[in-house]
Design an enzyme around this catalytic site. Structure first.
Site, PDB file in Angstrom:
ATOM      1  N   THR A  72       0.859  -1.199   0.000  1.00  0.00           N
ATOM      2  CA  THR A  72       0.000   0.000   0.000  1.00  0.00           C
ATOM      3  C   THR A  72       0.891   1.244   0.000  1.00  0.00           C
ATOM      4  O   THR A  72       0.638   2.198  -0.745  1.00  0.00           O
ATOM      5  CB  THR A  72      -0.924  -0.022   1.240  1.00  0.00           C
ATOM      6  N   CYS A 327      -9.851  -6.552   2.061  1.00  0.00           N
ATOM      7  CA  CYS A 327     -10.169  -5.211   2.540  1.00  0.00           C
ATOM      8  C   CYS A 327     -11.565  -4.781   2.106  1.00  0.00           C
ATOM      9  O   CYS A 327     -12.079  -3.785   2.605  1.00  0.00           O
ATOM     10  CB  CYS A 327      -9.127  -4.199   2.125  1.00  0.00           C
TER      11      CYS A 327
END
Ligand code: C6P
Length: 405
Positions: A72, A327
């Site tokens: 990320t 997620c």
């Protein structure tokens, strides 16, 4: 028996990797940037991990590999710094990504759009893949960056990175690939593709969570995302996470050693599950051609069986799977990749991702097949959307009530 089939979300840390990391918590804990022996004693471990990482992806000595806290961060770094370097401080205004990128790309794109950047979201074909000619047709004189994943986390489908890289090179546009689901799963050779930046994350290949890297071709310029001390040559500040860097190097070396053999063994188990479920359960589909998929992944869709119901039933049977990316699994939205490939809304609510690893055993494979088939019978029996005349695997035809909504 407990069966973990969610290895695209994260993996078990290989016990050998844990062993390699252990000394760097309480014995060799010096800061590698310190000049005393406590610090310098950690240098060989860092050098080894760097060598292991270069070798695993066949990076050249001119390239940089910078450790980050996760993919990320690597993805944010490339998008935000290309924005600063080439859009805010340059004459470009446009970024091209695919519509099936991970949220760490798509949410960053949203942030950039809110700041005036033009973003093109490329469609995928019925295989869930962006075709290279589509990339070409959307690049303009104002395009700063193309960012297309190497393999998709939900389907495992592998994108034509070599062809897309050639197009970007020809057009003079930077090319980033999110390599999270490719590195450690399929051969990744940076000297045979033209990729400027590639993101990686150790916990996808049996390394620890919270450590990743960014590959930078020819050590080219890219403003730092994290400003601070002079760690990693000033490219990414923050005290080096020695045990985790060691864990990343070790896990990557293990994953990429004899990778073809590992792939064949995982694919055989994956194929057994896929073949068994497709044969036994009518109106069942899997996404994407197996020959162009990471060897561990199945995205399966069973008409009439809501993904969340299936997960619940699998979980009761001690099987961990997911409806898509971890997620996004708390919302009950339809699977976005399935919608992108043209599945109808009802079908897109039925996707289940099974992702295996090299630790998956034959017993686990058989257990999943049996449980899955039983679960489908249970769930279809109470499904209001599944109502048709269904042939059973044995060939007899069972009458089901029809419900129309
Ligand atoms: N995908 C999944 O269930 P981090 O969390 O930063 O280490 O990795 C993020 C990430 C980036 N790109 C891709 C393609 C990914 O698959 C992931 C992680 C997990 O699919 C968790 S959402």
């Amino acid at each position: 028996m407990q069966v973990y089939m969610d290895n695209n979300a994260t993996t078990m840390v290989d016990p050998k990797v844990v062993e390699a990391m252990k000394p760097y918590f309480s014995e060799l804990y010096g800061n590698p940037n310190s000049l005393h022996k406590f610090g310098t004693k950690t240098h060989p471990a860092i050098s080894k991990a760097i060598d292991q990482t270069y070798k695993a992806i066949n990076a050249s000595d001119n390239d940089d590999i910078i450790f980050t806290s996760c993919a990320t961060e690597s993805n944010n770094w490339v998008l935000q710094s290309v924005w600063i370097d080439h859009i805010v401080n340059g004459d470009k205004n446009h970024i091209v990504v695919s519509e099936v990128e991970h949220p760490s790309i798509l949410s960053t794109c949203k942030f950039l759009e809110d700041n005036g950047v033009k973003v093109t979201y490329l469609p995928v074909n019925e295989q869930g893949v962006v075709e290279a000619h589509t990339v070409r047709s959307f690049i303009t004189d104002k395009t700063a960056l193309v960012s297309i994943m190497w393999a998709n986390n939900e389907t495992g489908m592998i994108f034509p990175i070599k062809e897309i890289g050639e197009i970007c090179k020809e057009k003079g546009v930077l090319f980033h690939t999110d390599g999270v689901q490719a590195v450690g799963k399929i051969p990744v050779d940076m000297q045979s593709v033209h990729v400027d930046f590639m993101s990686m994350s150790a916990h996808k290949f049996h390394g620890p969570k919270g450590i990743g890297a960014l590959y930078i071709k020819d050590s080219q310029a890219l403003s730092p995302l994290l400003h601070g001390g002079e760690h990693m040559g000033g490219r990414r500040s923050g005290t080096l996470n020695v045990p985790f860097i060691v864990g990343m190097g070790e896990s990557l070396e293990i994953a990429t050693t004899n990778i073809e053999e590992k792939m064949a063994s995982i694919a055989a188990k994956r194929d057994k599950i896929e073949d068994a479920l497709l044969a036994a359960i009518p109106e069942t589909f899997t996404v994407g051609d197996r020959t162009n998929r990471t060897p561990n992944t199945i995205l399966i869709s069973i008409r009439g069986v809501e993904g969340e119901g299936m997960l619940w039933d699998l979980n009761n049977g001690q099987i961990g799977a997911s409806t898509g990316s971890a997620c996004a699994s708390e919302d009950l939205e339809a699977n976005t990749v399935m919608l992108a490939i043209g599945a109808d809304n009802e079908l897109a609510h039925t996707g289940i991702r099974l992702s295996l690893s090299r630790f998956t055993t034959d017993e686990e494979v058989d257990y999943v097949i049996n449980h899955f088939e039983d679960a489908v019978k249970r769930l279809r029996a109470i499904s209001s959307s599944f109502a048709k005349v269904q042939p059973t695997p044995g060939g007899e035809v069972q009458e089901c009530e029809l419900h129309h909504h």
